[in-house]
Structures are given as C-alpha cells and as structure tokens.
Scaffold this active site. Structure first.
Site, PDB file in Angstrom:
ATOM      1  N   ASP A  84      24.590  50.836  55.333  1.00 25.26           N
ATOM      2  CA  ASP A  84      25.687  51.698  54.913  1.00 25.26           C
ATOM      3  C   ASP A  84      25.678  51.990  53.408  1.00 25.26           C
ATOM      4  OD1 ASP A  84      28.057  53.129  55.524  1.00 25.26           O
ATOM      5  OD2 ASP A  84      29.288  51.466  54.832  1.00 25.26           O
ATOM      6  N   HIS A 183      38.112  54.260  50.131  1.00 27.11           N
ATOM      7  CA  HIS A 183      37.574  52.917  50.349  1.00 27.11           C
ATOM      8  C   HIS A 183      38.434  51.856  49.648  1.00 27.11           C
ATOM      9  CE1 HIS A 183      33.847  55.424  50.820  1.00 27.11           C
ATOM     10  NE2 HIS A 183      33.713  54.629  51.863  1.00 27.11           N
ATOM     11  N   HIS A 211      35.497  57.296  56.719  1.00 25.72           N
ATOM     12  CA  HIS A 211      35.339  56.124  55.859  1.00 25.72           C
ATOM     13  C   HIS A 211      36.702  55.726  55.291  1.00 25.72           C
ATOM     14  CE1 HIS A 211      30.763  56.659  54.842  1.00 25.72           C
ATOM     15  NE2 HIS A 211      31.020  56.819  56.127  1.00 25.72           N
ATOM     16  N   GLY A 212      36.789  54.497  54.779  1.00 26.22           N
ATOM     17  CA  GLY A 212      38.033  54.044  54.168  1.00 26.22           C
ATOM     18  C   GLY A 212      39.170  53.890  55.155  1.00 26.22           C
ATOM     19  N   ASN A 233      34.792  53.670  60.071  1.00 23.86           N
ATOM     20  CA  ASN A 233      34.283  52.570  59.259  1.00 23.86           C
ATOM     21  C   ASN A 233      35.426  51.691  58.764  1.00 23.86           C
ATOM     22  OD1 ASN A 233      31.882  53.952  59.578  1.00 23.86           O
ATOM     23  ND2 ASN A 233      31.342  53.871  57.410  1.00 23.86           N
ATOM     24  N   THR A 236      37.576  46.541  54.467  1.00 29.60           N
ATOM     25  CA  THR A 236      38.617  45.794  53.755  1.00 29.60           C
ATOM     26  C   THR A 236      39.578  45.088  54.705  1.00 29.60           C
ATOM     27  OG1 THR A 236      38.450  47.335  51.891  1.00 29.60           O
ATOM     28  CG2 THR A 236      40.441  46.001  52.025  1.00 29.60           C
TER      29      THR A 236
END
Length: 283
Positions: A84, A183, A211-212, A233, A236
């Site tokens: 990634d 992100h 993403h994020g 994705n 965190t």
C-alpha cells in the site's frame, strides 16, 4: 487456504454492491487479529503493508510479508496481500517476490502529468509481473511525512472527467478517490461528498477505493459502498482499538511485565474492530 488476489475480491465486491475491507498491518498481532475478525464472519479480507510500515520495520519488507503470507495460507477464509501507498520504485519491485498480488502506487502528490507518467510506468511493470494495481487521483491527505491537507480544500477532490482520462491513460485496475476522507483521523467526523462519488462511479470504469476510512461514520461508509466504493482501507481504527485496550489493561495491572498479556488484549480488541467493519461493509 491459498492466497487470493485483491483484484479478485474487489471485482466480486463491485458486482454485489458491497465492499471488501482492506486493513493496514504493522505487527504480527495485526495480521492475526484481522484474520480472526474475518474468520468470525466467514468473510474475505485484504492485508495491507504500507511503505510507512516497511520503514518502521527497519526498511525490510520480507519479515512482515512472509508472516502475513503464512498466516493467510492457514486462514479459513480468502485473504489477499496488498502493498500500500508505495512511492519507492525499489520497494515496488519487491512486491511480486514477497508474495503480494497487488500494489497501490502513490504518485498523487505530484502534478497531474507527473502522476500520470509515473503511474503508467508502475502499471506497465506491475502488469508484466501479474500484479493488480491501484492508484490515487486527488489528495486524500493525512499521510505521514506529507504536509497537512484540508480534505475539503479546492482542488483536493477527484475530478470525474480527469479521473476517466487518468484511468484510461495509466492503465490502472482501481482508483482511490478523494471525496472528503483523510488518513490517520482519530475521530469519525469526515463528511463524504456522495454526489461527487455518484458522478465518479458513473464516469470511471474501474472499481473505486476509499482511503482514510477510520475517520468516517458507519452511515457514511454504508452510503459510500452503496454509491460505488468497492474497497475500503482501514488502518487507524485498528491502532485506536489496540492502544486503548493496552492502556486500560496496564492501568488495571501496573505490575504486568509479560508482553503476551497486554498484546493479547490488544490483539483481541483489533479482531473485534476488524469484525465490526467487515460486517458493516457486507450489508
């Protein structure tokens, strides 16, 4: 079970209007937790190793990659391995021999023409190795080592017409789009632009990736999947679960020194976080 490819899982998700969860892994505990969460639902999953994770592991890709491959092959569900946010061409060219079936080549920080040229070269190489490749257009922001970016700033979002041309000219197999997430968010306060997503989904002829996603609420995520996102994705959210559980355990057991006790608690917390997200995306 043998490794599957990210492309296979994403294509299947796109045809069923669901999304496959792709989790960024840093430690063996991450690997085991994500697979445990997927197995609890009999669902497929993607394990992702980012370039930042490789840097954390003293710059060596193989130890974590080899552990992930072995764990995936012993899993009771389909598991794919994805490299990634790769910016280094040296790292990119290690992917195939390390067991990865796909890569995300990240040149989104470059001006459009440079992004396109770099991504085209990466896609040509990836396809020559039998790898599925994802790219990003627009700036999701929040990646370690990059300037802070307002996900709502003018120019940050992915333009549909530009995205269509980029996909056609680069030859990528999937596109990560900037629609309001960022992100490394530790609070779930991101607001997604669902009208933009709808236009992207009708304009771009490859699967779309978000993403994020750790900073996105459940209702926003399910709406994004319904709107055309086929791969989500997550990174965190796992780290929040692990760190919180370990902090709580050590506060209650200040005498603890055996790392298995608190790492086990952290691993269980990540498995539950992964299970919840996988279940949410399969609705």
């Amino acid at each position: 079970m043998p490794l599957v490819t990210t492309g296979e899982l994403v294509t299947r998700a796109a045809t069923t209007h669901s999304a496959v969860a792709a989790f960024n892994i840093i430690t063996l505990e991450h690997v085991e937790a994500v697979i445990a969460g997927a197995e609890s639902l009999d669902a497929p999953v993607v394990l992702q190793v980012s370039e930042n994770a490789v840097k954390f592991r003293y710059g060596s890709l193989l130890p974590l990659a080899r552990a992930a491959v072995v764990a995936a092959e012993r899993a009771a569900v389909p598991v794919a391995l994805h490299l990634d946010h790769v910016q280094s061409d040296v790292l990119l060219r290690q992917a195939a021999d390390a067991g990865f079936g796909s890569v995300m080549y990240d040149a989104a920080h470059l001006p459009y023409a440079e992004n396109l040229a770099a991504t085209r070269a990466a896609a040509d190489w990836a396809h020559s190795q039998g790898l599925w490749i994802e790219a990003e257009l627009g700036e999701v922001g929040g990646k370690q080592g990059r300037p802070a970016l307002d996900a709502h700033a003018p120019g940050a979002r992915t333009d549909p017409a530009e995205a269509r041309a980029f996909v056609a000219d680069s030859g990528v197999d999937a596109l990560a789009v900037a629609i309001g997430s960022a992100h490394a968010m530790t609070r779930r306060t991101a607001t997604l632009d669902h009208d933009l997503l709808k236009r992207l989904a009708t304009t771009v002829d490859v699967p779309l990736v978000l993403h994020g996603s750790s900073g996105v609420r459940d209702d926003e995520l399910t709406a994004a999947v319904a709107g055309g996102i086929a791969k989500v994705n997550v990174g965190t959210a796992l780290n929040i679960a692990m760190t919180g559980a370990i902090r709580e355990f050590l506060a209650a057991h200040p005498e603890a020194v055996d790392s298995r006790t608190y790492l086990g608690v952290g691993r269980d917390a990540m498995a539950e976080a992964a299970r919840r997200i996988i279940q949410l995306l399969a609705r």
